[in-house]
Scaffold this active site. Structure first.
Site, mmCIF file in Angstrom:
data_model
loop_
_atom_site.group_PDB
_atom_site.id
_atom_site.type_symbol
_atom_site.label_atom_id
_atom_site.label_comp_id
_atom_site.label_asym_id
_atom_site.label_seq_id
_atom_site.Cartn_x
_atom_site.Cartn_y
_atom_site.Cartn_z
ATOM 1 C CG ASP A 1 -0.216 -0.307 2.364
ATOM 2 O OD1 ASP A 1 0.883 -0.236 2.424
ATOM 3 O OD2 ASP A 1 -1.060 -0.579 3.508
ATOM 4 C CD GLU B 1 -8.576 1.583 7.522
ATOM 5 O OE1 GLU B 1 -8.781 0.857 8.218
ATOM 6 O OE2 GLU B 1 -7.554 2.695 7.428
ATOM 7 C CG HIS C 1 -6.143 -1.282 8.752
ATOM 8 N ND1 HIS C 1 -6.078 -0.076 9.175
ATOM 9 C CD2 HIS C 1 -4.855 -1.861 8.721
ATOM 10 C CE1 HIS C 1 -4.914 0.094 9.386
ATOM 11 N NE2 HIS C 1 -4.251 -0.719 9.142
ATOM 12 C CG ASN D 1 -9.199 -0.391 11.791
ATOM 13 O OD1 ASN D 1 -8.218 -1.215 11.435
ATOM 14 N ND2 ASN D 1 -9.705 0.666 11.101
#
Ligand code: GLP
Length: 271
Positions: free
Chosen positions: A102, A174, A169, A167
């Site tokens: 990413d 996400e 991800h 979270n």
């Protein structure tokens, strides 16, 4: 003279496969059903040892398949892994194909960037020290799908290495990300910006990123997740909880659908 038959595909790096069985607490099949067969948890003493084991996995893969396509993560977690990897003797990187997982989208700014790009991170931590072909995501801001195609054209990922966000991800997929999600432009979740930028969002800091999608990640022949530190324990447990189905709220939970995932931790994943 008969030649040794080469395996058609590398399902998991040899050193990851070895020594796994003693860490199994249950047969994966019984946990996840017939198509959810391959999560392996491996616990180490500390992040340093996780890094060494992960580096050995990469070395083993490149020994088996010198032209392997490998996708690399950024973050604090993989730092000991990169330290171990760049010091590991005997790896021949020349034919390897190295991809970013990413990348932040650069804001439209004059002058130097106020933050580090993931390309700079990869360069600093590993890529400047090793051979091989390096693929940078920043050239694909306008066409992330072309980056995914590039990966496919290079044989598809043999190994995707991941961290995990608080979270759930993975990369910048996400919560809400679809398991078929392609490489794409995404808005960063509030929690991700808080964690990545130390709780402050300065003018000019990224609010978007380009990420390999869950589709590209799940297309890997093997996946290696690194998760260290007490603050990653609960999300790892949640992601791989055998009692719950993969779900959109926790992108990492889709890894349960993959046939060859190794999760290296320095804590008891309790799974
Ligand atoms: C970042 C990256 C992820 C990484 C995660 C965890 O936002 N996009 O690829 O796994 O956050 O980072 P860290 O290892 O610093 O906790």
């Amino acid at each position: 003279m008969t030649q040794a038959v080469k395996p058609m595909r590398v399902l998991a790096p040899a050193s990851v496969r070895e020594g796994m069985s003693q860490d199994f607490k249950a047969e994966p099949k019984s946990l996840y059903g017939p198509d959810l067969t391959g999560i392996r948890f491996k616990r180490f003493e500390n992040p340093h040892d996780v890094g060494i084991a992960a580096a050995e996995a990469v070395a083993a893969l490149l020994a088996e398949k010198p032209n392997a396509s490998i996708v690399f993560p950024t973050g604090k977690t993989p730092l000991p892994f990169y330290a171990a990897l760049r010091q590991m003797p005997g790896i021949n990187w020349e034919k390897s194909r190295l991809f970013q997982l990413d990348e932040y989208v650069k804001p439209d700014l004059e002058g130097p960037l106020p933050y580090q790009t993931f390309a700079e991170f990869m360069q600093r931590e590993l890529w400047q020290f090793v051979g091989g072909q390096k693929f940078y995501l920043e050239q694909y801001f306008d066409c992330p799908l072309a980056y995914e195609s590039l990966l496919t054209q290079n044989g598809g990922p043999d190994l995707v290495i991941l961290g995990i966000g608080g979270n759930g991800h993975i990369a910048f997929n996400e919560p809400g990300a679809d398991p078929d999600s392609p490489a794409r432009l995404v808005d960063l979740a509030e929690q991700t910006m808080q964690s990545n930028f130390g709780g402050v969002q300065m003018p000019g800091w990224p609010v978007q990123a380009i990420t390999l999608g869950l589709r590209g990640i799940l297309s890997a022949r093997s996946i290696l997740m690194l998760a260290t530190g007490p603050n990653k324990q609960s999300i790892v447990r949640r992601a791989f909880d055998p009692a719950s189905e993969p779900n959109l709220d926790c992108p990492a939970s889709w890894l349960k659908r993959h046939p060859s995932v190794t999760v290296m931790t320095d804590f008891d994943a309790g799974l």
